[in-house]
Design an enzyme around this catalytic site. Structure first.
Site, PDB file in Angstrom:
ATOM      1  N   GLU A 163       0.858  -1.184   0.000  1.00 46.30           N
ATOM      2  CA  GLU A 163       0.000   0.000   0.000  1.00 46.30           C
ATOM      3  C   GLU A 163       0.892   1.229   0.000  1.00 46.30           C
ATOM      4  OE1 GLU A 163      -3.181   0.197   2.959  1.00 46.30           O
ATOM      5  OE2 GLU A 163      -2.978   2.378   3.042  1.00 46.30           O
ATOM      6  N   GLU A 168      -3.193  11.438   2.605  1.00 50.81           N
ATOM      7  CA  GLU A 168      -4.164  10.983   3.596  1.00 50.81           C
ATOM      8  C   GLU A 168      -4.213  12.019   4.716  1.00 50.81           C
ATOM      9  OE1 GLU A 168      -3.114   7.492   5.974  1.00 50.81           O
ATOM     10  OE2 GLU A 168      -5.216   6.902   6.044  1.00 50.81           O
TER      11      GLU A 168
HETATM   12  C1  LIG Z   1      -7.766   0.944   7.131  1.00 56.81           C
HETATM   13  O1  LIG Z   1      -7.432   0.380   5.890  1.00 56.81           O
HETATM   14  C2  LIG Z   1      -6.305   0.967   5.284  1.00 56.81           C
HETATM   15  C3  LIG Z   1      -6.174   0.426   3.894  1.00 56.81           C
HETATM   16  O2  LIG Z   1      -6.352  -0.954   3.840  1.00 56.81           O
HETATM   17  C4  LIG Z   1      -5.095   0.707   6.122  1.00 56.81           C
HETATM   18  O3  LIG Z   1      -3.983   1.359   5.574  1.00 56.81           O
HETATM   19  C5  LIG Z   1      -5.320   1.273   7.496  1.00 56.81           C
HETATM   20  O4  LIG Z   1      -4.248   0.908   8.323  1.00 56.81           O
HETATM   21  C6  LIG Z   1      -6.616   0.769   8.100  1.00 56.81           C
HETATM   22  N1  LIG Z   1      -6.826   1.519   9.312  1.00 56.81           N
HETATM   23  C7  LIG Z   1      -7.530   1.071  10.318  1.00 56.81           C
HETATM   24  C8  LIG Z   1      -7.577   1.933  11.511  1.00 56.81           C
HETATM   25  O5  LIG Z   1      -8.103   0.001  10.271  1.00 56.81           O
END
Ligand SMILES: *[C@@H]1O[C@H](CO)[C@@H](O)[C@H](O)[C@H]1NC(C)=O
Ligand SMILES: *[C@@H]1O[C@H](CO)[C@@H](O)[C@H](O)[C@H]1NC(C)=O
Ligand SMILES: *[C@@H]1O[C@H](CO)[C@@H](O)[C@H](O)[C@H]1NC(C)=O
Ligand SMILES: *[C@@H]1O[C@H](CO)[C@@H](O)[C@H](O)[C@H]1NC(C)=O
Ligand SMILES: *[C@@H]1O[C@H](CO)[C@@H](O)[C@H](O)[C@H]1NC(C)=O
Ligand SMILES: CC(=O)N[C@H]1CO[C@H](CO)[C@@H](O)[C@@H]1O
Length: 271
Positions: A163, A168
């Site tokens: 990723e 963000e």
């Molecule tokens: C939410 O999902 C994103 C992308 O998959 C990830 O980068 C992130 O860590 C997640 N955050 C939480 C708090 O779950």
């Protein structure tokens, strides 16, 4: 030093035009064996819905829910939360809902509090031997109040990660640029931004390091903010997503009214 200067300039040059992208390729001649012309896979895609739908799909690749409290709504016949305006601007709108819609279907299964917008590119971003350089860029106006969670990001889903978060915001006036090599091995750049609600350019240049790794250079307003090693990113197809999630790690309660995120000049090029 010279290489650093070229890297700093890359974002600016490459964002300007196709001609400039050629200049960017030339600046990278040490890495690119020949001066290939950059190919724009996404460009000027927010002019009208027919054009938009050639390059973009509505919602997340996996559906309307993710790990915040917004459920995404949008289709070619429903533009209440995802719509095009004049001047090539795409808007995502998050609206607080009053009824009970249950919980998100994605872990950690937060209760749904908003309808909002997400789009993802039809084109996957994959750094390969054939296309070792990619630039993914856009201009955005974003909210940063508590509970707002806009992002412009690349993610592999099967398996996740890789990723790379190009932009963000998590409920504050700082942009986060993150690289996840594994779920726990993450690099982050956090940069204060005086006015996230004004237009800023957010760009990532991904370039092959070797058979397994990709270097990811992150830019804010055409100034390089840092580079992360994308270990294991070679050959892994990633989705490009622009979303306006809500709450979750960006805090709660989020806004009671409507919240907007605007995008223009979103482009993907490779060479
Ligand atoms: C939410 O999902 C994103 C992308 O998959 C990830 O980068 C992130 O860590 C997640 N955050 C939480 C708090 O779950
Ligand atoms: C869009 O879909 C949402 C969620 O299903 C619905 O509440 C809304 O009325 C729809 N809007 C339009 C304009 O169709
Ligand atoms: C995109 O950026 C170029 C170069 O700065 C600018 O001339 C153009 O107006 C921008 N387009 C949009 C839709 O903002
Ligand atoms: C839905 O979210 C609420 C509030 O976080 C939580 O108490 C409840 O356990 C969740 N339900 C499910 C099925 O996950
Ligand atoms: C690829 O490059 C990374 C980053 O410089 C380095 O850590 C790794 O050892 C290299 N791998 C190979 C196979 O050369
Ligand atoms: C190429 C590009 O998109 N440039 C834009 C970057 O953002 C500034 C505002 O911060 C705009 O003025 C540029 O047009």
């Amino acid at each position: 030093m010279e290489e650093a200067r070229q890297h700093r300039q890359l974002g600016r040059r490459a964002l300007i035009s196709g001609t400039a992208a050629l200049a960017a390729s030339a600046a990278l001649a040490v890495k690119a064996p020949a001066a290939h012309a950059a190919e724009f896979l996404i460009q000027n895609s927010f002019t009208d819905y027919a054009t938009f739908e050639k390059s973009w799909n509505y919602l997340y690749p996996w559906g309307p829910d993710h790990n915040g409290t917004a459920r995404m709504v949008g289709s070619s016949t429903n533009h209440s939360q995802i719509y095009l305006g004049s001047g090539g601007v795409l808007t995502l709108k998050a609206s607080r809902i009053s009824g009970n819609e249950g919980n998100s279907t994605v872990t950690p299964f937060l209760p749904i509090h908003y309808h909002s917008g997400t789009v993802h590119a039809k084109q996957r971003i994959t750094v390969t031997d054939q296309y070792p350089n990619w630039i993914v860029s856009g201009d955005f106006q974003v909210p940063y109040s508590t509970g707002t969670w806009p992002a412009f990001w690349l993610t592999a889903t099967n398996p996740w990660p890789p990723e790379a978060d190009i932009m963000e915001y998590m409920g504050g006036p700082q942009v986060h640029m993150n690289t996840f090599r594994t779920a726990t091995d993450k690099s982050s750049i956090t940069v204060p931004v005086a006015s996230p609600g004004s237009w800023h350019n957010y760009t990532a240049w991904l370039t092959r390091t070797n058979t397994t790794d990709v270097a990811i250079h992150y830019y804010l307003d055409n100034v390089k903010q840092g580079m992360h090693n994308g270990a294991g990113f070679m050959g892994k197809p990633m989705y490009l997503i622009f979303d306006l999630q809500m709450e979750g790690p960006s805090g709660s309660s989020g806004p009671g009214g409507d919240t907007y995120c605007h995008a223009r000049n979103v482009s993907v090029q490779r060479w």
